[in-house]
Structure formats: C-alpha cells, structure tokens
Design an enzyme around this catalytic site. Structure first.
Site, mmCIF file in Angstrom:
data_model
loop_
_atom_site.group_PDB
_atom_site.id
_atom_site.type_symbol
_atom_site.label_atom_id
_atom_site.label_comp_id
_atom_site.label_asym_id
_atom_site.label_seq_id
_atom_site.Cartn_x
_atom_site.Cartn_y
_atom_site.Cartn_z
ATOM 1 N N GLU A 92 -2.004 3.666 1.800
ATOM 2 C CA GLU A 92 -1.444 4.862 1.169
ATOM 3 C C GLU A 92 -2.492 5.613 0.366
ATOM 4 O OE1 GLU A 92 2.039 3.806 -1.144
ATOM 5 O OE2 GLU A 92 2.597 2.328 0.370
ATOM 6 N N CYS A 112 -3.177 -6.793 -0.929
ATOM 7 C CA CYS A 112 -3.917 -7.220 -2.113
ATOM 8 C C CYS A 112 -3.579 -8.680 -2.379
ATOM 9 C CB CYS A 112 -3.488 -6.360 -3.306
ATOM 10 S SG CYS A 112 -4.371 -6.746 -4.844
ATOM 11 N N CYS A 116 -0.247 -9.518 -9.013
ATOM 12 C CA CYS A 116 0.364 -9.021 -10.252
ATOM 13 C C CYS A 116 1.885 -8.876 -10.056
ATOM 14 C CB CYS A 116 -0.251 -7.681 -10.666
ATOM 15 S SG CYS A 116 -2.025 -7.790 -10.972
ATOM 16 N N CYS A 119 3.709 -5.364 -9.223
ATOM 17 C CA CYS A 119 3.065 -4.452 -8.272
ATOM 18 C C CYS A 119 3.546 -4.660 -6.840
ATOM 19 C CB CYS A 119 1.552 -4.655 -8.352
ATOM 20 S SG CYS A 119 0.638 -3.569 -7.262
ATOM 21 N N CYS A 338 1.564 3.413 -5.654
ATOM 22 C CA CYS A 338 1.208 2.897 -4.333
ATOM 23 C C CYS A 338 1.829 1.565 -3.984
ATOM 24 C CB CYS A 338 -0.306 2.811 -4.229
ATOM 25 S SG CYS A 338 -0.975 4.373 -3.715
HETATM 26 N N1 SAH Z 1 -6.157 -3.431 -8.331
HETATM 27 C C1 SAH Z 1 -6.528 -2.359 -9.206
HETATM 28 C C2 SAH Z 1 -6.187 -0.980 -8.687
HETATM 29 C C3 SAH Z 1 -4.839 -0.770 -8.056
HETATM 30 S S1 SAH Z 1 -3.398 -0.651 -9.051
HETATM 31 C C4 SAH Z 1 -5.927 -2.568 -10.576
HETATM 32 O O1 SAH Z 1 -5.154 -3.499 -10.741
HETATM 33 O O2 SAH Z 1 -6.284 -1.856 -11.486
HETATM 34 C C5 SAH Z 1 -3.528 0.823 -9.965
HETATM 35 C C6 SAH Z 1 -2.751 0.744 -11.273
HETATM 36 O O3 SAH Z 1 -1.325 0.781 -11.059
HETATM 37 C C7 SAH Z 1 -3.019 -0.530 -12.056
HETATM 38 O O4 SAH Z 1 -3.159 -0.238 -13.422
HETATM 39 C C8 SAH Z 1 -1.769 -1.316 -11.812
HETATM 40 O O5 SAH Z 1 -1.606 -2.311 -12.765
HETATM 41 C C9 SAH Z 1 -0.724 -0.233 -11.835
HETATM 42 N N2 SAH Z 1 0.557 -0.603 -11.257
HETATM 43 C C10 SAH Z 1 0.816 -1.435 -10.245
HETATM 44 N N3 SAH Z 1 2.138 -1.531 -10.024
HETATM 45 C C11 SAH Z 1 2.721 -0.725 -10.910
HETATM 46 C C12 SAH Z 1 4.070 -0.383 -11.191
HETATM 47 N N4 SAH Z 1 5.068 -0.918 -10.496
HETATM 48 N N5 SAH Z 1 4.294 0.497 -12.171
HETATM 49 C C13 SAH Z 1 3.285 1.043 -12.885
HETATM 50 N N6 SAH Z 1 2.003 0.771 -12.673
HETATM 51 C C14 SAH Z 1 1.718 -0.116 -11.708
#
Ligand code: SAH
Length: 346
Positions: A92, A112, A116, A119, A338
């Site tokens: 995406e 990934c 987390c 996510c 994303c």
């Molecule tokens: N792996 C990297 C980049 C991708 S995620 C990272 O973790 O930084 C980009 C951002 O979106 C990160 O800050 C991540 O924690 C956040 N993110 C992921 N899922 C989310 C969600 N459901 N709501 C809000 N932010 C989210």
C-alpha cells in the site's frame, strides 16, 4: 525471474554500464532512464527504435507495480493505492496533499515481522523485502497516475525499514539522485519501531533525513508486551541511540505516540513521557512528538482515545516544555493507515 536485472533498481550510471556491457549505445541509458522515472514502459519510449525496445524487453523486462485498487477520499484529496507486484504480492501507498505540496507514504516490505499489537501490517507476518526499485516505483506510478510531482516521502507504510536495511538505503540514494526524482533528503522521513542497530547503521551515512521513532509507551514492561522489539532494545537504549543520531546528523528526532483508550492516554502518562524524553535525550537535543489517535484494527481490540484525552495529553506535554502536535487525520474514509487493504486482499 529472481535474478533478472530490474532497471528500476539501478542508478543512471549503473544502467549505463549494463547497457555498455550489452553493446547498447551509452546515450540510450539516459533516454530510457527519463522514461522510467515517468512510469513509462518500453512500448511508450517514443524516441527509441522498435528493435531496441524489443531487445530491452527481452533482456530487462520491467515490472512496475500495478494499481489493483485506488481509493480517493471524499473528505480530503488523500489517495490510497493497493499495488500488486510482479509476484502477486500486494503493498500500500498513500498520497496526501498538504499546503507545501504532495507527500507519499511508501511501504518497505510485503508484510512485517515486528508483531506490534495495534498494527494491521504485521498480522500475517513478513512475506518478503521490497527491492529499492519496488519502493521507488510506488512514487513513480503514483506521480504518473495523478499527474503531480511528489515532494515529500515518509517511510511509514507496510514494513519495518530497518529490517530491509540495504534496500532502503539504496532507495534513499535513488530517490534523491539528481538525474532521478530529486527528492531532497530533508523532505524524507523514515519511521522505525525501534531497531537500534538500524539507527546506528543509518547514522554512518549521515543522510539529513528525519528519523521518526514509534515510541507509543513509556513503560518497558508494557512496551515489550505490545511491541516485541522492546525485548531486544528497551526504551532507554532506544533513546540513547536517538540522542547519538542527533549528535551525528544534527537532525531533530520525531517521536510517534499512538493514543489508545485506557492504555496510554492519561495525563500521568503524558507527564511520564515528557520527563522520560528530557532525561534520556539530553537537555539540548531537540525533538518533536506526534500524537496519533490509534486507528482501530478489529483484530487488536484497541480503542481510539477520546478527543478530549488527546487534547489534554498534548497540553500536558506542552506544559512540560515539549514540542507536540496532534497528527491531522487524512483520508479517514479510505482507511489511510497502512496494512488494512492488504489484509483484506486475502
Ligand atoms: N515499522 C515502522 C514503520 C511503519 S508503521 C514503524 O513501526 O515505525 C508507521 C507508523 O504507524 C508507526 O508509528 C506505527 O506504530 C503506526 N501505526 C501502526 N498501526 C497503527 C494503528 N492501528 N493506529 C495508529 N498508528 C499505527
């Protein structure tokens, strides 16, 4: 398929060498490169003879990502793409319009493996790394499709950039190239969940890009539970690495803090966050905190913090002398965070 040369992974000088080795006149490399940066395939390269186009097609087949889905927000002009890659994998990208121009959020991996808990991108694990050209061509295809010039890039799409370190560094060099898309390093942000090794390796390159840290929690026990990377590099180790990154590059660090209802959104947490950052980043290290109300992903069960607690959180940070803002939600109706579209793709 695996070992073939994809010209999109190469710089102009590398394409020139590859062409020379194949007996193709040097000046053709520049012509081809210009077309590639516009997202054009060989059949559209009007200033190349047909025989050469056929030869190139045979020797270096191109694989631009294909637009599998395109969602345009009715609330703002955000556009979300689901791209299909040559092997069927989907990724995406999101294009957002700001006052200062267009910004794109790109993916660095298909899936990934960071795990987390909030996510969507990590729910089915990692399938593979994207090549430098696959990261770059998200920008090329979006620009061509929308007829715009994108001036800012954020690496906050699917994937952990530091889990694909070499390809990401190469992408940064390609996207910045003078004869290429010419996007300045200062207009690029890279976000990590806290891969300290990656932060250290990147600082050696001294690119003046913005480093964003997905911090989200102030307590090691809680962070380790929701963000497994914290078991390898805890909060203190991460912040020390950030401080060293600033010392090397002089670039202000940006922290992302996702607010989850009842989990990390109290004024007490805000105070803890302010004190933690001040203590471990060092007095004179500038940083910025980006507050993001969590995007609810059904599988995680985590709820978005209330508007009032988000505002209060921000006020407490400001009171403690921190530079903090609440991220504007763009493309709320197109699931602009994303991972969700890819997940639905099956
Ligand atoms: N792996 C990297 C980049 C991708 S995620 C990272 O973790 O930084 C980009 C951002 O979106 C990160 O800050 C991540 O924690 C956040 N993110 C992921 N899922 C989310 C969600 N459901 N709501 C809000 N932010 C989210």
């Amino acid at each position: 398929m695996q070992n073939r040369v994809n010209l999109l992974d190469l710089s102009l000088s590398e394409i020139t060498s590859v062409f020379e080795a194949a007996g193709i006149p040097k000046y053709r490399a520049g012509q081809v490169y210009q077309w590639l940066m516009k997202g054009k395939g060989y059949e559209q390269m009007g200033n190349l003879p047909k025989t050469l186009r056929e030869q190139l097609q045979e020797m270096f087949p191109l694989s631009f990502p294909v637009i599998a889905k395109k969602l345009v927000s009715k609330l703002d002009s955000t556009v979300k793409y689901l791209f299909r890659l040559h092997d069927g994998q989907c990724i995406e990208s999101v294009v957002m319009q700001y006052k200062h121009g267009y910004s794109i959020c790109v993916s660095s991996q298909a899936g990934c493996r960071m795990g987390c808990g909030f996510c969507a991108s990590t729910l089915r694990g990692l399938v593979r790394n994207l090549t430098p050209g696959e990261i770059l061509s998200q920008i090329i295809v979006a620009q061509a499709d929308l007829g715009i010039r994108i001036s800012n890039v954020v690496m906050m799409g699917i994937g952990e950039p530091f889990d694909n370190f070499e390809n990401v560094v190469r992408f940064l060099q390609l996207v910045n190239a003078e004869e290429g898309l010419q996007i300045g390093y200062r207009h690029i942000s890279l976000s990590t969940c806290g891969v300290v090794e990656g932060i250290e390796r990147l600082s050696a390159y001294n690119f003046p890009i913005t480093l964003s840290i997905s911090l989200h929690f102030t307590d090691n026990e809680q962070r380790s539970k929701i963000m497994p990377i914290n078991r390898k590099w805890n909060i203190e180790t991460l912040l020390t690495a950030c401080s060293a990154y600033f010392a090397k590059t002089g670039r202000r660090i940006s922290f992302e803090y996702t607010l989850i209802k009842g989990i990390n959104d109290t004024p007490g947490e805000a105070e803890k966050l302010a004190k933690l950052l001040k203590k471990h980043m060092g007095r004179d290290v500038p940083f910025h905190i980006n507050l993001i109300p969590v995007n609810e992903v059904t599988e995680s069960g985590m709820k978005k913090a209330d508007k009032s607690s988000v505002e209060r959180f921000c006020q407490v940070l400001t009171r403690f002398g921190c530079n903090a803002t609440v991220r504007r939600t763009l493309g709320a109706d197109v699931n602009a965070s994303c991972g969700q579209l890819r997940l639905n793709e099956g």
